[in-house]
Design an enzyme around this catalytic site. Structure first.
Site, PDB file in Angstrom:
ATOM      1  CG  HIS A  46      32.652  15.928   7.731  1.00  0.00           C
ATOM      2  ND1 HIS A  46      31.714  15.215   7.026  1.00  0.00           N
ATOM      3  CD2 HIS A  46      33.530  16.404   6.794  1.00  0.00           C
ATOM      4  CE1 HIS A  46      32.025  15.233   5.742  1.00  0.00           C
ATOM      5  NE2 HIS A  46      33.111  15.954   5.566  1.00  0.00           N
ATOM      6  CD  GLU A  89      36.420  15.867   5.321  1.00  0.00           C
ATOM      7  OE1 GLU A  89      36.065  14.678   5.212  1.00  0.00           O
ATOM      8  OE2 GLU A  89      35.926  16.788   4.637  1.00  0.00           O
ATOM      9  CG  HIS A 104      34.258  19.637   3.250  1.00  0.00           C
ATOM     10  ND1 HIS A 104      33.544  18.617   3.820  1.00  0.00           N
ATOM     11  CD2 HIS A 104      33.431  20.724   3.231  1.00  0.00           C
ATOM     12  CE1 HIS A 104      32.329  19.049   4.131  1.00  0.00           C
ATOM     13  NE2 HIS A 104      32.236  20.325   3.790  1.00  0.00           N
ATOM     14  CD  GLU A 155      36.133  18.132  -0.520  1.00  0.00           C
ATOM     15  OE1 GLU A 155      36.986  17.761   0.314  1.00  0.00           O
ATOM     16  OE2 GLU A 155      34.940  17.776  -0.482  1.00  0.00           O
TER      17      GLU A 155
HETATM   18 ZN    ZN Z   1      34.091  16.598   3.864  1.00  0.00          ZN
END
Ligand code: ZN
Length: 314
Positions: A104, A141, A196, A278
């Site tokens: 992101h 995030e 992430h 993640e």
């Molecule tokens: Zn993400």
């Protein structure tokens, strides 16, 4: 985040695993995680016996081992600084190129039109990029991924690697997922890791590493990188456990900490070994307490770095 947003499929069916890890599952996990499972099965030093039997531990308490990071299996010392790398190995990654992809972008929120533009990921068309998730308290995030990326870069550079970013908060949005892949490809990276944190439901905890599935459609042809990416991912999953004490996800991956997907442009379009990680679930308060801790983020970076270093040394 993994299960909300254009670069990701809608939420997958949640298995609601009440027993995240069982002895039976130990037979299924990759070797990199086996040590952790066995450790859990027999209990570890300073464990107090609370985790003496992983098979009967409820999933909502299993990850608490990560809240007390003193409870961890033997392995690379997850100190909060970068000095724990064995000095004799420093510089061993000279000539190796690692691309870090901080997921992101902190400013994607202000550029919805740009990031909603569709790009071709081989198998289909997906939005250029997404905003990512955040903790319930608003820690985004995108900030998390950049912070871990900076820590990871420092660790890898200490080992002599050449490190490149796909973005460093130095552009107003994106890049798009296809460009993120292209950056790794053009760098002829030896390894790429996209960082992430997930946006799943409360009570869903733990980390998982996402591996590219074998796809061959349009510009996507992951056949040549499936095996190497899996090797990279397994190393990272194992070292992440050791460095952070976190448990593998209790909601995807069947306790292995590994998930294979074919819907991510950043993986589909890669021609070099690449995985996503993640690191935890920002929407779970226990995971969020870790993700918002700078000391824990250093351990996370250490875990990812150790996995990359192990992979690159072969
Ligand atoms: Zn993400």
């Amino acid at each position: 985040m993994s299960y909300v947003g254009p670069d990701f499929d809608p939420p997958q069916p949640r298995r609601n695993r009440r027993r995240a890890l069982t002895v039976a599952a130990a037979a299924l996990v990759p070797g990199a995680l086996l040590g952790w499972v066995m450790y859990e099965a027999v209990g570890g030093p300073g464990d107090g016996g609370a985790s003496g039997n992983a098979a009967v531990r409820p999933s909502d308490t299993a990850p608490t081992i990560s809240a007390t990071n003193d409870d961890k299996p033997p392995g690379p010392t997850p100190t909060t600084d970068s000095t724990s790398a064995a000095p004799h190995t420093s510089g061993s990654l000279k000539g190796k190129v690692v691309v870090i992809d901080p997921g992101h972008n902190p400013d994607n929120f202000q550029h919805t039109a740009e990031i909603n533009r569709k790009v071709n990921i081989g198998t289909n068309w997906k939005e250029c990029d997404t905003t990512g998730t955040s903790t319930n308290d608003g820690y985004t995030e995108a900030k998390f991924t950049l912070d871990v990326a900076h820590r990871l870069r420092a660790l890898l550079q200490k080992q002599g690697a050449t490190v490149k970013f796909t973005q460093d908060g130095d552009r107003s949005w994106g890049p798009c997922v296809d460009e993120r892949a292209e950056i790794g490809n053009k760098a002829h990276a030896d390894a790429v890791v996209s960082i992430h944190a997930d946006g799943a439901g409360a009570g869903q905890r733990g980390f998982h590493v996402i591996l590219p599935a074998k796809v061959n459609a349009g510009a996507a042809n992951t056949g040549p990188i499936v095996a190497s990416s899996r090797a990279l991912g397994e190393r990272i999953a194992g070292s992440f456990v050791r460095a952070t004490g976190s448990a593998p996800s209790n909601y995807v991956g069947d306790g292995t900490g590994l998930v294979t997907r074919k819907d991510l442009g950043g993986l589909n379009l890669s021609t070099v070994p690449k995985v996503f990680i993640e690191c935890g679930n920002m929407r779970d308060t226990k995971d969020a307490a870790q993700l918002t801790s700078s000391a824990w983020r250093q351990k996370a970076a250490r875990g990812i770095s150790d996995g990359i270093v192990s992979f690159l040394r072969g």
